[in-house]
Design a protein around this motif. Structure first.
Motif, mmCIF file in Angstrom:
data_model
loop_
_atom_site.group_PDB
_atom_site.id
_atom_site.type_symbol
_atom_site.label_atom_id
_atom_site.label_comp_id
_atom_site.label_asym_id
_atom_site.label_seq_id
_atom_site.Cartn_x
_atom_site.Cartn_y
_atom_site.Cartn_z
ATOM 1 N N PHE A 88 0.867 -1.223 0.031
ATOM 2 C CA PHE A 88 0.078 -0.054 0.134
ATOM 3 C C PHE A 88 0.903 1.265 0.038
ATOM 4 C CE2 PHE A 88 -2.921 3.121 2.150
ATOM 5 C CZ PHE A 88 -3.861 2.867 1.364
ATOM 6 N N ILE A 89 1.883 1.169 0.884
ATOM 7 C CA ILE A 89 2.650 2.509 0.966
ATOM 8 C C ILE A 89 3.616 2.696 -0.120
ATOM 9 C CG2 ILE A 89 4.651 3.584 2.306
ATOM 10 C CD1 ILE A 89 3.244 2.237 4.817
ATOM 11 N N PRO A 100 10.442 2.340 -4.224
ATOM 12 C CA PRO A 100 10.954 0.906 -5.076
ATOM 13 C C PRO A 100 10.177 -0.136 -4.304
ATOM 14 C CG PRO A 100 12.716 2.229 -3.744
ATOM 15 C CD PRO A 100 11.400 3.293 -3.867
ATOM 16 N N PRO A 101 9.818 -1.205 -5.024
ATOM 17 C CA PRO A 101 9.371 -2.350 -4.262
ATOM 18 C C PRO A 101 10.403 -2.722 -3.502
ATOM 19 C CG PRO A 101 9.132 -2.712 -6.535
ATOM 20 C CD PRO A 101 9.542 -1.463 -6.434
ATOM 21 N N GLY A 102 10.263 -3.640 -2.392
ATOM 22 C CA GLY A 102 11.322 -4.286 -1.536
ATOM 23 C C GLY A 102 11.877 -3.390 -0.298
ATOM 24 N N SER A 103 11.460 -1.929 -0.391
ATOM 25 C CA SER A 103 11.714 -1.063 0.804
ATOM 26 C C SER A 103 11.474 -1.806 1.994
ATOM 27 C CB SER A 103 11.123 0.030 0.736
ATOM 28 O OG SER A 103 11.136 0.715 -0.644
#
Ligand code: ADP
Ligand code: MG
Lengths: 242, 245, 226
Positions: free
Chosen positions: C82-83, C90-93
């Motif tokens: 969601f965030i 970036p994905p995976g934060s």
């Protein structure tokens, strides 16, 4: 029957009873009165060992209550007690209330206990309510059951701690009538009560307590005619006005 | 990037081959129920005992019971579980410790979980039992004693039956808690409901279906327990009795 | 017999303290948000506007029926996605801490709202009537008269719940977040001294929670003498 000699008791620094001495002979009826907080309940609870005391001696029917070797349960089984708030067991029916101690403490059979219980219930005029629960009876009825419960143990004497002060006025007499009858039958009784009418009718002696001391211990005639202490005079004046 | 829903995943044969993923879920459900119920029975017995001890007029016994309650209430459930699972076997006498460590891992997980949940919950049950006994009018104990009952008899015939009725509602919530708390046992690898849910995510990459199924299962447990406890409460109502003083 | 060796603890203290800070951070956020959102939920629950009270009842009952472990797993699953989308991250934060905070806050609100609802209901009904008689609106009555009284009654319960919450933060273990317990476990595992580290962690939690609960008890005695 009951001998109280020089009994003193304190909670920490607070002195509840100071050097109390009196006695109740077989068949006698003693009324204990006095202002609230004067130690009446404490004194009467000392008699059957519900309250421990630090000094003095209480002998009930030859048994010393304060002696650590005394089997208090055994003693209490034969000393009836009636409480201000009835203290019937709410989760048991009236008949169970009347029989449980007979069977579990005295070891009577179920039938015998039931017979005895119902007879006494009839005597206090509540036979029709045998299968109800305490919460379904009025205060006066509950107190009469409580008296029957104590009588079922064939007590050698009865202790009453303000048996009518939690009752609505119209129910006081039904309980006093039962107590009066009991007194006339010769039961040994020690009654904490402010019902002076009852005292006048059946008491042999009246004890007046104030601040943990027994300040008057007189025949009822002497007490009502001419109380010696000022506190007792004030107390009587207040009580009799109501 | 949109999520590919696939509710059929539960009917697929599972990675272990001999079962479907729905079978995994059911196994987890059974484990959660079995673990919680056994722990609950133990917690009730122990909790009643400790709760009674907290009210008796004996300093040493009451003090022991207080210590017991404080110990189990002030350490997180997860930490307690790890201590039962990882620490206790090391501290046992060598022969007993080895016997335990060589036993079936599933048995080890189950035992640690059961003991942990039971003791943790027993401390809470004890608090409720103590509160129940203390909320009875003080004259009840005196009335029992005055009739010639011994102190144990007074507890057995007079105080406990009433206290027990008073504590059923708060115990219902502890009963619900033990099912929820059992999910913590997934952390030591016990394959109960939550653990099966996570395992299913790893194998199928369908997290939403799996988590929804697990959540619904917990809701089902919750609703069922509440229903049963309400019926039970109605059965033990005392005629004419309107709460303690 | 097992040979204890506590020597790895002193060196690990700074790392454990970092973990403790995370535990406290999560606790504090969840308590603050939990009480604010919990109060709103309690007022909704007591409101005579049906949809509001249904929403609040549903929210509270749902969260109270599901294990915290499960709630946390949900939040670790949903919140990052969601965030990331919302802020274009970036994905995976690493959003585990944020997820944990949000999860705990929303979960605890359900429990706080029940405490607060009971507190509001413990204020005698006559108080609300008196406010209306003085011409106050519902909002004024709540803010000026009812809630201040309710909160005074509830302080011990709210604090007790905070202690429970502090214990529960250890469950972020399921996301491998290094809170105090997570840190202790990691060190113990690394040094092969799990037994000592677990016992140490248990002792630390005990000292903190026992002390805090004794303080709450004192407060309770002081403000509500029997
Ligand atoms: N458990 C107790 N601890 C301290 N003080 C007590 C306790 N029980 C009774 N008291 C005090 O002892 C005094 C006598 O009480 P009580 O015997 O009940 O008086 P009465 O029955 O004459 O009204 C009262 O002042 C009461 O406050
Ligand atoms: Mg009295």
């Amino acid at each position: 029957m009951i001998q109280i000699s020089n009994v003193s008791k304190h909670y920490g620094a607070f002195q509840v009873l100071t050097d109390c001495t009196t006695s109740v002979s077989k068949g006698e009826v003693i009324v204990v009165c006095g202002p609230s907080g004067s130690g009446k309940s404490t004194l009467i609870k000392c008699v059957n060992g519900l309250e421990p005391f630090q000094s003095g001696e209480i002998i009930v029917n030859g048994t010393s209550v304060g002696d650590p070797k005394t089997n208090l349960s055994k003693l209490r089984a034969h000393v009836g007690m009636v409480f201000q708030n009835f203290e019937l067991f709410p989760h048991m029916s009236i008949t169970e209330n009347l029989t449980i101690a007979q069977t579990k403490v005295l070891g009577r059979g179920k039938e015998e206990a039931m017979d005895k219980g119902l007879k006494l219930l009839d005597r206090v005029g509540l036979k029709a309510h045998a299968h109800k629960f305490p919460g379904q009876l009025s205060g006066g009825q509950q107190q009469r059951v409580a008296i029957a419960r104590a009588l079922a143990m064939d007590p050698i004497c009865m202790l009453f701690d303000e048996p009518t002060s939690a009752l609505d006025p119209e129910m006081v007499n039904e309980v006093l009538d039962v107590m009066t009858e009991l007194a006339r039958e010769g039961m040994t009784m020690m009654c904490v009560t402010h019902e002076m009418g009852f005292a006048k009718r059946v008491a042999n002696r009246v004890i007046f307590m104030d601040q943990g001391r027994i300040v008057e211990d007189d025949s009822k005639e002497a007490f009502f005619a001419n109380p010696r202490s000022e506190r007792a005079q004030q107390f009587l004046a207040k009580i009799l006005h109501h | 990037m949109s999520y590919q829903w696939n509710w059929g995943v539960f009917l697929q044969p599972s990675a272990s081959g001999d079962d479907t993923y729905l079978g995994w879920m059911l196994a987890g459900f059974k484990m959660t129920i079995g673990l919680s119920l056994t722990a609950w029975v133990l917690a009730l017995l122990l909790g009643a005992l400790i709760g009674v001890l907290r009210t008796v007029p004996n300093r040493a016994l009451a003090g022991f019971a207080t210590g017991y309650v404080e110990l189990f209430r002030n350490i997180p459930l997860l930490v307690q579980l790890f201590i039962w699972y990882f620490v206790l076997p090391e501290l046992l006498p060598e022969s007993l410790g080895n016997l335990y460590k060589q036993s079936n891992p599933l048995l080890q997980q189950f035992l640690a979980s059961m003991i942990c949940l039971a003791l943790f919950t027993s401390a809470r049950v004890a608090e409720q039992v103590r509160a129940g006994i203390n909320s009875l009018p003080k004259g009840q104990k005196n009335a029992g004693l005055a009739l010639g009952f011994t102190l144990p008899q007074t507890y057995r015939f007079v105080l406990l039956p009433m206290a027990f009725r008073l504590v059923v509602p708060p115990l219902t919530s502890e009963f619900l808690n033990i099912f929820k708390n059992s999910a913590v046992c997934s952390t030591i690898g016990l394959l109960e409901l939550a653990a099966q849910g996570r395992q299913l995510v790893d194998y199928t990459a369908q997290p939403y279906e799996s988590f929804i199924a697990v959540t619904l299962a917990y809701l089902l447990i919750n609703v069922t327990v509440m229903f049963l406890m309400h019926r039970f409460e109605r059965r033990i109502v005392v005629p004419g009795y309107i709460g303690g003083k | 017999m097992y040979e204890f060796d506590w020597s790895s603890i002193p060196g690990a203290l700074p790392f454990l303290w970092e973990g403790m800070k995370i535990s406290l951070e999560i606790t504090l956020t969840a308590v603050v948000i939990g009480i604010v959102w919990g109060t709103l939920l309690a007022m909704m629950r007591l409101s005579s506007f049906r949809p509001l009270s249904w929403f609040a009842a549903g929210y509270v009952n749902l969260f109270r029926a599901v294990p915290l472990v499960m709630v946390l797993l949900w939040f670790f699953l949903i919140v990052p996605k969601f965030i990331e989308q919302l802020f274009g991250l970036p994905p995976g934060s690493d959003l585990r801490l944020t997820s944990a905070m949000i999860g705990f806050a929303l979960f605890e609100s359900a429990y706080y709202s029940e405490i607060i609802r009971a507190g509001i209901q413990s204020v005698p009904k006559g108080q609300m009537a008196a406010c209306s008689a003085l011409g106050m609106t519902y909002g004024q009555a709540m803010r000026l008269v009812i809630l201040p009284q309710a909160f005074r009654n509830m302080v011990p319960l709210l604090l007790t719940q905070a202690i429970i919450l502090f214990q529960d933060t250890s469950l972020v273990y399921v996301s491998a977040l290094a809170d105090f317990f997570g840190a202790a476990y990691k060190v113990g595992d690394r040094d092969g001294r799990l037994v000592e580290m677990l016992l140490f962690a248990g002792a630390v939690y005990f000292v903190i929670c026992y002390t805090a609960s004794q303080i709450v008890k004192r407060l309770q005695k002081k403000y509500h003498p029997a």
